[in-house]
Design a protein around this motif. Structure first.
Motif, PDB file in Angstrom:
ATOM      1  N   GLY A 288       0.839  -1.192   0.000  1.00 23.85           N
ATOM      2  CA  GLY A 288       0.000   0.000   0.000  1.00 23.85           C
ATOM      3  C   GLY A 288       0.870   1.236   0.000  1.00 23.85           C
ATOM      4  N   VAL A 289       0.265   2.379   0.364  1.00 22.38           N
ATOM      5  CA  VAL A 289       1.017   3.631   0.321  1.00 22.38           C
ATOM      6  C   VAL A 289       0.436   4.616   1.344  1.00 22.38           C
ATOM      7  CG1 VAL A 289      -0.435   4.559  -1.558  1.00 22.38           C
ATOM      8  CG2 VAL A 289       1.881   5.451  -1.250  1.00 22.38           C
TER       9      VAL A 289
ATOM     10  N   PHE B  97      -7.507  -0.223  -3.677  1.00 22.92           N
ATOM     11  CA  PHE B  97      -7.047   0.104  -2.329  1.00 22.92           C
ATOM     12  C   PHE B  97      -8.233   0.207  -1.372  1.00 22.92           C
ATOM     13  CE2 PHE B  97      -3.860   1.841  -5.198  1.00 22.92           C
ATOM     14  CZ  PHE B  97      -2.668   1.453  -4.595  1.00 22.92           C
TER      15      PHE B  97
ATOM     16  N   TYR C 153      -3.433   4.038   2.522  1.00 22.76           N
ATOM     17  CA  TYR C 153      -4.178   3.159   1.621  1.00 22.76           C
ATOM     18  C   TYR C 153      -3.468   1.813   1.577  1.00 22.76           C
ATOM     19  CZ  TYR C 153      -6.722   7.147  -0.410  1.00 22.76           C
ATOM     20  OH  TYR C 153      -7.528   8.235  -0.615  1.00 22.76           O
TER      21      TYR C 153
ATOM     22  N   SER D 231      -3.664  -2.375   0.160  1.00 24.97           N
ATOM     23  CA  SER D 231      -4.243  -3.224  -0.887  1.00 24.97           C
ATOM     24  C   SER D 231      -5.583  -3.802  -0.393  1.00 24.97           C
ATOM     25  CB  SER D 231      -3.257  -4.355  -1.172  1.00 24.97           C
ATOM     26  OG  SER D 231      -3.914  -5.409  -1.803  1.00 24.97           O
TER      27      SER D 231
ATOM     28  N   GLN E  98       3.631  -0.354  -8.567  1.00 25.00           N
ATOM     29  CA  GLN E  98       3.928   1.091  -8.498  1.00 25.00           C
ATOM     30  C   GLN E  98       2.989   1.860  -9.423  1.00 25.00           C
ATOM     31  OE1 GLN E  98       7.446   2.933  -7.313  1.00 25.00           O
ATOM     32  NE2 GLN E  98       8.693   1.236  -8.035  1.00 25.00           N
TER      33      GLN E  98
ATOM     34  N   VAL F 282      -0.122   2.593  -7.620  1.00 23.22           N
ATOM     35  CA  VAL F 282       0.111   3.691  -6.677  1.00 23.22           C
ATOM     36  C   VAL F 282       0.053   5.029  -7.416  1.00 23.22           C
ATOM     37  CG1 VAL F 282       1.847   4.757  -5.163  1.00 23.22           C
ATOM     38  CG2 VAL F 282       1.457   2.286  -5.067  1.00 23.22           C
TER      39      VAL F 282
ATOM     40  N   TYR G  33      -2.388   8.235  -6.981  1.00 24.33           N
ATOM     41  CA  TYR G  33      -1.838   9.592  -6.838  1.00 24.33           C
ATOM     42  C   TYR G  33      -2.594  10.546  -7.770  1.00 24.33           C
ATOM     43  CZ  TYR G  33       2.020  12.986  -6.201  1.00 24.33           C
ATOM     44  OH  TYR G  33       2.784  14.077  -5.876  1.00 24.33           O
TER      45      TYR G  33
ATOM     46  N   THR H 227       4.919  10.979  -0.417  1.00 28.21           N
ATOM     47  CA  THR H 227       4.345   9.624  -0.364  1.00 28.21           C
ATOM     48  C   THR H 227       5.392   8.671   0.207  1.00 28.21           C
ATOM     49  OG1 THR H 227       5.133   8.974  -2.551  1.00 28.21           O
ATOM     50  CG2 THR H 227       2.957   9.967  -2.477  1.00 28.21           C
TER      51      THR H 227
ATOM     52  N   LEU I 177       5.888   4.305   0.354  1.00 30.33           N
ATOM     53  CA  LEU I 177       5.336   2.970   0.093  1.00 30.33           C
ATOM     54  C   LEU I 177       5.282   2.167   1.401  1.00 30.33           C
ATOM     55  CD1 LEU I 177       7.247   2.061  -3.191  1.00 30.33           C
ATOM     56  CD2 LEU I 177       4.907   2.946  -2.970  1.00 30.33           C
TER      57      LEU I 177
END
Ligand code: NAI
Length: 484
Positions: free
Chosen positions: A381-382, A407, A437, A439, A447, A450, A454, A466, A468
């Motif tokens: 996630g991120v 997400f 966020y 998965s 990526q 992600v 964004y 951000t 990861l």
């Protein structure tokens, strides 16, 4: 004869360096000196790292720098030449020794409590990378780098040194109860290395508790290893225990280049008056002589210094206030006059000279420091750091629109405290949130997924930063928000 680079520095630097070199000369220390241009006036000449290219070349070819304190011009956007030098040349271990000196009265010396503490401070990483950003007008962020290879090299140095000196104890100071990933990593490496040195008694103490214990029972400690900022603070505390900055020497040790200097700065308030105390720089010089294997002359000179201190002679910053203090040059002359004399307390034994600590000069390329990764890395996630002055419920409402089926929004936090899905209206807010966020399927995300998140999220918010959410096996590479 060994040749070393000398930079006299700014403020009191030239006065105390001249005093120390005059003592070295009187004792016939077998060293040659090459003076290099470093310091404030070099910044003023337009060299933004505070040293000339010739100085850099000389230091890199000689491997040893003996330096006076240097001033960093304020408010010009330039970085400290001291920190630049330590980082450029990877002097990863900052060794600072704090010992009771007879003649330098402290509450501990009066109580008969001896102090002999060596701080090994990580010297390159931590917040001293100075990697800082304003994420919003109101929110500044500093990145704190603690790496496995970086921790490994300094902790290994500390254990080797502790074993060599026959230390009673080696202690790791840390704050791993709060900074579980950064200080947690440093402590893990400490425990890992400790297992290779079963003959050295190793333990750890949380840094605030360490400070309390150091001021109440300093005699219980021997070698202490710490991360950079904590080590900086704790070592000044230790300087206070033994009589102040005038007695605190420092060595910045690397595999290629080592720098020897006092802990104190340029003392602009007393510069040019010939009243500064040269002892800290002199003690740093003894460390340098021993690093170069010149054990005998280091012991002879240290005995001369100890004898001088015992006899009550002092500069203006310490000692009996009733006597007239000596000037820097008079104090140096007194030490020279005492060469060959043996102090009553803790005379240093005249050990045989040794080969110099090896210095590896030739480096074709710097080897990439890397440790083996045991498990496959997955991105789960991120964290999106956004700017917003809306209340948490309204931020969440917008964030929930952008999950894209890939997400799920797990939490919103503000300065590390969860404010959504649960939280308290008493929590103070600033205009910057972290939106986590993860998965939705529990499978790793890519990526590009992600990046698409964004693009969707930036329709509603300015994204400041951000990170990861990495995971190795069951080990999560990110902290939880307070209350999550
Ligand atoms: P400082 O250590 O220069 O001075 C603090 C106090 O201790 C002053 O009252 C000073 O007079 C006294 N003092 C320091 N060394 C002394 C000595 N040898 N004998 C007698 N008294 C002594 O710290 P400050 O004022 O915070 O920093 C002044 C400058 O030094 C700044 O530009 C700073 O960036 C630089 N600095 C450089 C360092 C280095 O080159 N490694 C380390 C620390 C500061």
């Amino acid at each position: 004869m060994h040749k070393i680079a000398v930079a006299k520095g700014d403020g009191i630097g030239p006065e105390i360096m001249d005093a120390v070199l005059s003592i070295f000369q009187a004792a016939g220390v077998p060293l040659e000196y090459e003076t290099v241009e470093m310091g404030k006036w070099v910044f003023d000449k337009g060299f933004s790292n505070g040293m000339t290219p010739e100085a850099q070349q000389t230091i890199e070819s000689l491997g040893i720098l003996f330096k006076g304190p240097m001033e960093t011009p304020k408010g010009k956007g330039v970085k400290s030449v001291n920190v630049t030098a330590r980082k450029t040349w990877n002097t990863y271990a900052n060794k600072r020794t704090f010992q009771t000196l007879h003649g330098v009265d402290t509450v501990f010396s009066k109580a008969g409590i001896p102090i002999d503490i060596t701080i090994v401070r990580e010297n390159i990483e931590d917040t001293y990378g100075g990697v800082e950003h304003l994420l919003t007008h109101d929110v500044a962020l500093s990145r704190r780098f603690i790496t496995r290879p970086g921790s490994m090299q300094v902790i290994r140095y500390a254990f080797e040194m502790a074993r060599k000196k026959g230390a009673r104890r080696i202690t790791c100071g840390h704050k791993a109860n709060i900074m579980k990933l950064t200080d947690g990593l440093f402590l893990d490496v400490f425990n890992e290395v400790a297992r290779e040195y079963p003959d050295v008694k190793a333990d750890d103490v949380i840094v605030d508790d360490l400070c309390m214990k150091l001021v109440s029972r300093p005699d219980l400690f021997d070698v202490i290893v710490l991360t950079n900022l904590q080590g900086d603070i704790v070592s000044d505390l230790c300087a206070g225990l033994i009589g102040g900055l005038g007695f605190a020497p420092s060595a910045n040790i690397g595999d290629h280049i080592s720098i020897f200097e006092a802990v104190h700065g340029t003392a602009p308030d007393i510069a040019g008056k010939n009243i500064a105390n040269p002892t800290a720089l002199l003690l740093s010089g003894f460390g340098m002589l021993r690093h170069l294997g010149l054990m005998q002359v280091a012991a002879v000179l240290e005995n001369a210094l100890l004898y001088t201190l015992e006899s009550g002679l002092h500069t203006g910053d310490f000692g009996n206030k009733q006597d007239k203090p000596l000037s820097t040059t008079e104090f140096a002359a007194a030490i020279i006059g005492n060469i060959g004399k043996i102090p009553q307390h803790q005379p240093r034994p005249l050990l045989a000279d040794q080969p110099p600590t090896p210095t590896h000069f030739k480096l074709a390329a710097n080897p990439m420091l890397e440790s083996a990764e045991a498990l496959q890395e997955k991105v789960m996630g991120v964290d999106m750091f956004i700017e917003s002055n809306l209340q948490p419920m309204m931020v969440a409402e917008k964030c929930l629109h952008h999950t894209g089926g890939i997400f799920q929004l797990i939490t919103l936090s503000n300065r590390g405290t969860q404010v959504w899905p649960t939280g308290s209206s008493f929590t103070n807010l600033v205009n910057q949130y972290a939106c986590r966020y993860e998965s939705a399927s529990g499978e790793p995300v890519s990526q590009s997924e992600v990046l698409e998140l964004y693009s969707r999220l930036m329709q509603d918010f300015k994204i400041c930063s951000t990170e990861l959410l990495n995971q190795w096996g069951e080990k999560k590479g990110y902290s939880l928000a307070q209350g999550q």
